[in-house]
Design a protein around this motif. Structure first.
Motif, PDB file in Angstrom:
ATOM      1  N   PHE A  93       0.817  -1.208   0.000  1.00 38.37           N
ATOM      2  CA  PHE A  93       0.000   0.000   0.000  1.00 38.37           C
ATOM      3  C   PHE A  93       0.856   1.266   0.000  1.00 38.37           C
ATOM      4  O   PHE A  93       0.492   2.258  -0.622  1.00 38.37           O
ATOM      5  N   ILE A  94       1.990   1.252   0.673  1.00 35.94           N
ATOM      6  CA  ILE A  94       2.889   2.412   0.628  1.00 35.94           C
ATOM      7  C   ILE A  94       3.432   2.592  -0.787  1.00 35.94           C
ATOM      8  O   ILE A  94       3.466   3.706  -1.312  1.00 35.94           O
ATOM      9  N   PHE A  95       3.842   1.497  -1.411  1.00 43.04           N
ATOM     10  CA  PHE A  95       4.331   1.568  -2.784  1.00 43.04           C
ATOM     11  C   PHE A  95       3.258   2.123  -3.718  1.00 43.04           C
ATOM     12  O   PHE A  95       3.538   2.997  -4.551  1.00 43.04           O
ATOM     13  N   LEU A  96       2.022   1.634  -3.589  1.00 41.92           N
ATOM     14  CA  LEU A  96       0.939   2.113  -4.446  1.00 41.92           C
ATOM     15  C   LEU A  96       0.614   3.578  -4.175  1.00 41.92           C
ATOM     16  O   LEU A  96       0.338   4.345  -5.107  1.00 41.92           O
ATOM     17  N   SER A  97       0.661   3.992  -2.916  1.00 36.69           N
ATOM     18  CA  SER A  97       0.400   5.397  -2.580  1.00 36.69           C
ATOM     19  C   SER A  97       1.475   6.312  -3.155  1.00 36.69           C
ATOM     20  O   SER A  97       1.169   7.375  -3.701  1.00 36.69           O
ATOM     21  N   VAL A  98       2.727   5.911  -3.020  1.00 39.12           N
ATOM     22  CA  VAL A  98       3.825   6.725  -3.562  1.00 39.12           C
ATOM     23  C   VAL A  98       3.743   6.774  -5.086  1.00 39.12           C
ATOM     24  O   VAL A  98       3.907   7.840  -5.694  1.00 39.12           O
ATOM     25  N   SER A  99       3.460   5.646  -5.716  1.00 39.43           N
ATOM     26  CA  SER A  99       3.316   5.615  -7.175  1.00 39.43           C
ATOM     27  C   SER A  99       2.160   6.502  -7.627  1.00 39.43           C
ATOM     28  O   SER A  99       2.279   7.255  -8.598  1.00 39.43           O
ATOM     29  N   GLY A 100       1.043   6.405  -6.925  1.00 38.38           N
ATOM     30  CA  GLY A 100      -0.106   7.246  -7.251  1.00 38.38           C
ATOM     31  C   GLY A 100       0.182   8.721  -7.053  1.00 38.38           C
ATOM     32  O   GLY A 100      -0.252   9.563  -7.842  1.00 38.38           O
ATOM     33  N   THR A 101       0.963   9.044  -6.027  1.00 37.35           N
ATOM     34  CA  THR A 101       1.327  10.441  -5.783  1.00 37.35           C
ATOM     35  C   THR A 101       2.196  10.968  -6.914  1.00 37.35           C
ATOM     36  O   THR A 101       1.997  12.103  -7.380  1.00 37.35           O
ATOM     37  N   PHE A 102       3.156  10.176  -7.375  1.00 31.33           N
ATOM     38  CA  PHE A 102       3.967  10.598  -8.509  1.00 31.33           C
ATOM     39  C   PHE A 102       3.113  10.790  -9.766  1.00 31.33           C
ATOM     40  O   PHE A 102       3.328  11.723 -10.539  1.00 31.33           O
ATOM     41  N   CYS A 103       2.132   9.929  -9.960  1.00 33.31           N
ATOM     42  CA  CYS A 103       1.227  10.091 -11.101  1.00 33.31           C
ATOM     43  C   CYS A 103       0.413  11.372 -10.981  1.00 33.31           C
ATOM     44  O   CYS A 103       0.178  12.077 -11.972  1.00 33.31           O
ATOM     45  N   LEU A 104      -0.029  11.696  -9.770  1.00 32.66           N
ATOM     46  CA  LEU A 104      -0.787  12.928  -9.567  1.00 32.66           C
ATOM     47  C   LEU A 104       0.091  14.163  -9.788  1.00 32.66           C
ATOM     48  O   LEU A 104      -0.388  15.169 -10.329  1.00 32.66           O
ATOM     49  N   ILE A 105       1.338  14.094  -9.381  1.00 34.80           N
ATOM     50  CA  ILE A 105       2.258  15.206  -9.629  1.00 34.80           C
ATOM     51  C   ILE A 105       2.438  15.392 -11.135  1.00 34.80           C
ATOM     52  O   ILE A 105       2.398  16.520 -11.642  1.00 34.80           O
ATOM     53  N   ARG A 106       2.591  14.300 -11.838  1.00 34.52           N
ATOM     54  CA  ARG A 106       2.710  14.364 -13.306  1.00 34.52           C
ATOM     55  C   ARG A 106       1.440  14.916 -13.940  1.00 34.52           C
ATOM     56  O   ARG A 106       1.502  15.734 -14.858  1.00 34.52           O
ATOM     57  N   LEU A 107       0.292  14.492 -13.450  1.00 33.54           N
ATOM     58  CA  LEU A 107      -0.986  14.992 -13.949  1.00 33.54           C
ATOM     59  C   LEU A 107      -1.108  16.483 -13.712  1.00 33.54           C
ATOM     60  O   LEU A 107      -1.590  17.230 -14.571  1.00 33.54           O
ATOM     61  N   ASN A 108      -0.644  16.935 -12.559  1.00 32.11           N
ATOM     62  CA  ASN A 108      -0.715  18.358 -12.236  1.00 32.11           C
ATOM     63  C   ASN A 108       0.174  19.167 -13.180  1.00 32.11           C
ATOM     64  O   ASN A 108      -0.187  20.268 -13.595  1.00 32.11           O
ATOM     65  N   THR A 109       1.337  18.626 -13.532  1.00 27.54           N
ATOM     66  CA  THR A 109       2.204  19.356 -14.461  1.00 27.54           C
ATOM     67  C   THR A 109       1.649  19.339 -15.886  1.00 27.54           C
ATOM     68  O   THR A 109       1.842  20.286 -16.632  1.00 27.54           O
ATOM     69  N   LEU A 110       0.956  18.276 -16.255  1.00 25.83           N
ATOM     70  CA  LEU A 110       0.340  18.218 -17.588  1.00 25.83           C
ATOM     71  C   LEU A 110      -0.861  19.163 -17.688  1.00 25.83           C
ATOM     72  O   LEU A 110      -1.147  19.694 -18.746  1.00 25.83           O
ATOM     73  N   GLY A 111      -1.564  19.341 -16.565  1.00 25.29           N
ATOM     74  CA  GLY A 111      -2.773  20.159 -16.573  1.00 25.29           C
ATOM     75  C   GLY A 111      -2.505  21.643 -16.684  1.00 25.29           C
ATOM     76  O   GLY A 111      -3.386  22.422 -17.002  1.00 25.29           O
ATOM     77  N   HIS A 112      -1.281  22.056 -16.417  1.00 21.16           N
ATOM     78  CA  HIS A 112      -0.969  23.490 -16.470  1.00 21.16           C
ATOM     79  C   HIS A 112      -0.419  23.871 -17.772  1.00 21.16           C
ATOM     80  O   HIS A 112       0.076  23.623 -18.616  1.00 21.16           O
TER      81      HIS A 112
END
Length: 112
Positions: A93-112
């Motif tokens: 679950f920690i691995f999945l949370s960290v992976s998901g957080t990196f994906c959200l950071i990437r999504l945030n950079t794509l959205g701008h």
């Protein structure tokens, strides 16, 4: 506060967060069902949506971890096995949370 009470309270808090955030997420997906890639990135790529997605993601994984931990305590008589399974599930679950957080950071950079 005893650990079982703390565990119970945290499980209820995460459940309440998910009770609000999952319908919000599903509604957004429903509204974007015919949208293209750019519209989805624009919708979920703003800071507000990324923050809500982050809270939903982390609380969902933590709620799942607490639930599996409760099941292990209730149904596994061997304390060593409980510890091993709890560690393995926590690591996943920690691995999945960290992976998901990196994906959200990437999504945030794509959205701008």
């Amino acid at each position: 506060m005893k650990s079982f009470t703390h565990h119970y309270v945290l499980q209820r808090i995460t459940a309440c967060l998910l009770l609000v955030l999952v319908p919000w997420f599903l509604w957004n997906l429903f509204c974007l069902r015919d949208a293209g890639y750019q519209a989805i990135v624009k919708n979920f790529g703003n800071s507000y949506s990324v923050a809500l997605l982050f809270v939903m993601l982390t609380s969902g994984f933590y709620h799942g971890y607490l639930g599996i931990q409760t099941i292990c305590l209730d149904y596994l008589p061997n304390p060593k096995m409980r510890t091993i399974i709890s560690f393995m599930v926590g690591t996943i679950f920690i691995f999945l949370s960290v992976s998901g957080t990196f994906c959200l950071i990437r999504l945030n950079t794509l959205g701008h």
